[in-house]
Design a protein around this motif. Structure first.
Motif, short mmCIF file in Angstrom:
data_model
loop_
_atom_site.label_atom_id
_atom_site.label_comp_id
_atom_site.label_asym_id
_atom_site.label_seq_id
_atom_site.Cartn_x
_atom_site.Cartn_y
_atom_site.Cartn_z
N PHE A 1 0.82 -1.22 0.00
CA PHE A 1 0.00 0.00 0.00
C PHE A 1 0.85 1.26 0.00
O PHE A 1 1.97 1.28 0.50
N ARG A 2 0.28 2.31 -0.60
CA ARG A 2 0.91 3.63 -0.58
C ARG A 2 0.54 4.37 0.70
O ARG A 2 1.35 5.06 1.29
N ARG A 3 -0.74 4.23 1.07
CA ARG A 3 -1.25 4.91 2.26
C ARG A 3 -2.24 4.01 2.94
O ARG A 3 -3.03 3.34 2.28
N CYS A 4 -2.21 4.02 4.27
CA CYS A 4 -3.19 3.29 5.07
C CYS A 4 -3.44 4.12 6.31
O CYS A 4 -2.49 4.47 7.02
N GLU A 5 -4.69 4.46 6.56
CA GLU A 5 -4.98 5.29 7.72
C GLU A 5 -6.41 5.12 8.20
O GLU A 5 -7.28 4.68 7.46
N LEU A 6 -6.60 5.47 9.45
CA LEU A 6 -7.91 5.52 10.08
C LEU A 6 -8.19 7.00 10.30
O LEU A 6 -7.43 7.67 11.00
N ARG A 7 -9.22 7.53 9.66
CA ARG A 7 -9.47 8.98 9.74
C ARG A 7 -10.96 9.26 9.85
O ARG A 7 -11.80 8.43 9.49
N TYR A 8 -11.26 10.47 10.35
CA TYR A 8 -12.66 10.88 10.51
C TYR A 8 -13.07 11.69 9.29
O TYR A 8 -12.40 12.63 8.89
N GLU A 9 -14.20 11.31 8.68
CA GLU A 9 -14.77 12.03 7.55
C GLU A 9 -16.21 12.39 7.90
O GLU A 9 -16.67 12.12 9.00
N ASP A 10 -16.92 12.97 6.95
CA ASP A 10 -18.32 13.36 7.18
C ASP A 10 -19.19 12.18 7.56
O ASP A 10 -20.11 12.31 8.36
N GLU A 11 -18.89 10.99 7.00
CA GLU A 11 -19.69 9.79 7.27
C GLU A 11 -19.30 9.12 8.58
O GLU A 11 -19.93 8.16 8.98
N GLY A 12 -18.24 9.55 9.22
CA GLY A 12 -17.75 8.93 10.44
C GLY A 12 -16.33 8.43 10.25
O GLY A 12 -15.64 8.81 9.31
N TRP A 13 -15.89 7.54 11.13
CA TRP A 13 -14.52 7.00 11.04
C TRP A 13 -14.42 6.03 9.88
O TRP A 13 -15.29 5.19 9.70
N GLN A 14 -13.35 6.16 9.11
CA GLN A 14 -13.12 5.33 7.93
C GLN A 14 -11.72 4.71 8.00
O GLN A 14 -10.75 5.40 8.35
N PHE A 15 -11.63 3.43 7.67
CA PHE A 15 -10.34 2.76 7.51
C PHE A 15 -10.05 2.75 6.02
O PHE A 15 -10.78 2.14 5.25
N CYS A 16 -9.01 3.47 5.59
CA CYS A 16 -8.74 3.68 4.16
C CYS A 16 -7.38 3.14 3.76
O CYS A 16 -6.38 3.38 4.46
N ILE A 17 -7.35 2.44 2.65
CA ILE A 17 -6.11 1.89 2.10
C ILE A 17 -6.01 2.29 0.63
O ILE A 17 -6.94 2.07 -0.14
N GLU A 18 -4.89 2.91 0.28
CA GLU A 18 -4.61 3.21 -1.13
C GLU A 18 -3.52 2.24 -1.58
O GLU A 18 -2.38 2.30 -1.11
N HIS A 19 -3.87 1.34 -2.47
CA HIS A 19 -2.97 0.27 -2.91
C HIS A 19 -2.11 0.76 -4.08
O HIS A 19 -2.49 1.66 -4.80
N TYR A 20 -0.94 0.15 -4.25
CA TYR A 20 -0.10 0.48 -5.41
C TYR A 20 -0.73 -0.03 -6.70
O TYR A 20 -0.63 0.62 -7.74
N GLY A 21 -1.36 -1.19 -6.63
CA GLY A 21 -2.07 -1.71 -7.79
C GLY A 21 -3.39 -0.98 -7.93
O GLY A 21 -3.66 0.00 -7.23
N ALA A 22 -4.25 -1.44 -8.81
CA ALA A 22 -5.55 -0.81 -9.03
C ALA A 22 -5.39 0.66 -9.34
O ALA A 22 -6.09 1.52 -8.82
N SER A 23 -4.42 0.97 -10.20
CA SER A 23 -4.18 2.37 -10.58
C SER A 23 -3.84 2.43 -12.06
O SER A 23 -3.54 1.43 -12.70
N GLU A 24 -3.90 3.65 -12.57
CA GLU A 24 -3.64 3.86 -13.98
C GLU A 24 -2.64 5.01 -14.11
O GLU A 24 -2.79 6.04 -13.47
#
Length: 193
Positions: free
Chosen positions: A135-158
């Motif tokens: 992964f490029r980025r992995c974090e637990l952060r607060y957004e408008d919808e509430g707490w989100q666990f987010c992962i940005e992978h190296y794959g699945a990109s263009e």
């Protein structure tokens, strides 16, 4: 004056060759889960066990090119008394070889985020999944919808270049897809207990 000109040049504009949703449609074939396109740049996915997550496209402009990456976000049911600012960043440790992961609290904290970071750090299932995930980025952060666990992978990109003309999709390979879904499941299971 020159700094102001560069800021104007880099303002929040989408790249000229960006095609919203195209990367998500290719990712949809790689994921092998039930997915529905929401709007132009968001994909709502549901795994076979009922766990739901969103995939969002993000663009990063470079000189005469840009990268379209996909961020996997899953809502996390945290206690209501947890502070609503700050975030927990998860990264790999080790210079040449991955030795583990570390969870760092970024921003203001009243101690509740440090406790959650400790939970993330000590969960063996989550750590095992994240250790083999690219992964490029992995974090637990607060957004408008509430707490989100987010992962940005190296794959699945263009990667899109204007000079020389190039458009290349980087697949999310089967092993990484399994580990990514396993990471989302492990994080969900950690906070459901």
């Amino acid at each position: 004056m020159l700094l102001r000109w560069f800021k104007w040049l880099r303002r929040n504009r989408l790249p000229a060759a960006y095609r919203p949703g195209v990367t998500l449609l290719r990712l949809r074939q790689d994921l092998s889960v039930d997915c529905q396109l929401i709007g132009q740049s968001t994909l709502a996915c549901v795994m076979s066990d009922g766990l739901a997550f969103l995939v969002r496209e993000h663009t990063e402009s470079l000189f005469l090119s840009h990268i379209v990456s996909c961020e996997f976000c899953m809502p996390v049911p945290l206690m209501p008394d947890v502070i609503k600012t700050g975030r927990i960043v998860i990264r790999h440790t080790g210079n040449l070889r991955r030795l583990g992961t570390v969870c760092l609290v970024v921003g203001r904290d009243d101690g509740s985020l440090a406790a959650i970071a400790s939970q993330l750090q000590n969960d063996r299932a989550l750590q095992a999944a994240l250790l083999s995930l690219d992964f490029r980025r992995c974090e637990l952060r607060y957004e408008d919808e509430g707490w989100q666990f987010c992962i940005e992978h190296y794959g699945a990109s263009e990667v899109v270049s204007r000079m020389p003309p190039l458009r290349r999709y980087i697949r999310l390979i089967t092993e990484q897809r399994q580990v990514l879904l396993q990471s989302l499941r492990a994080c969900h299971a950690l906070f459901i207990r």
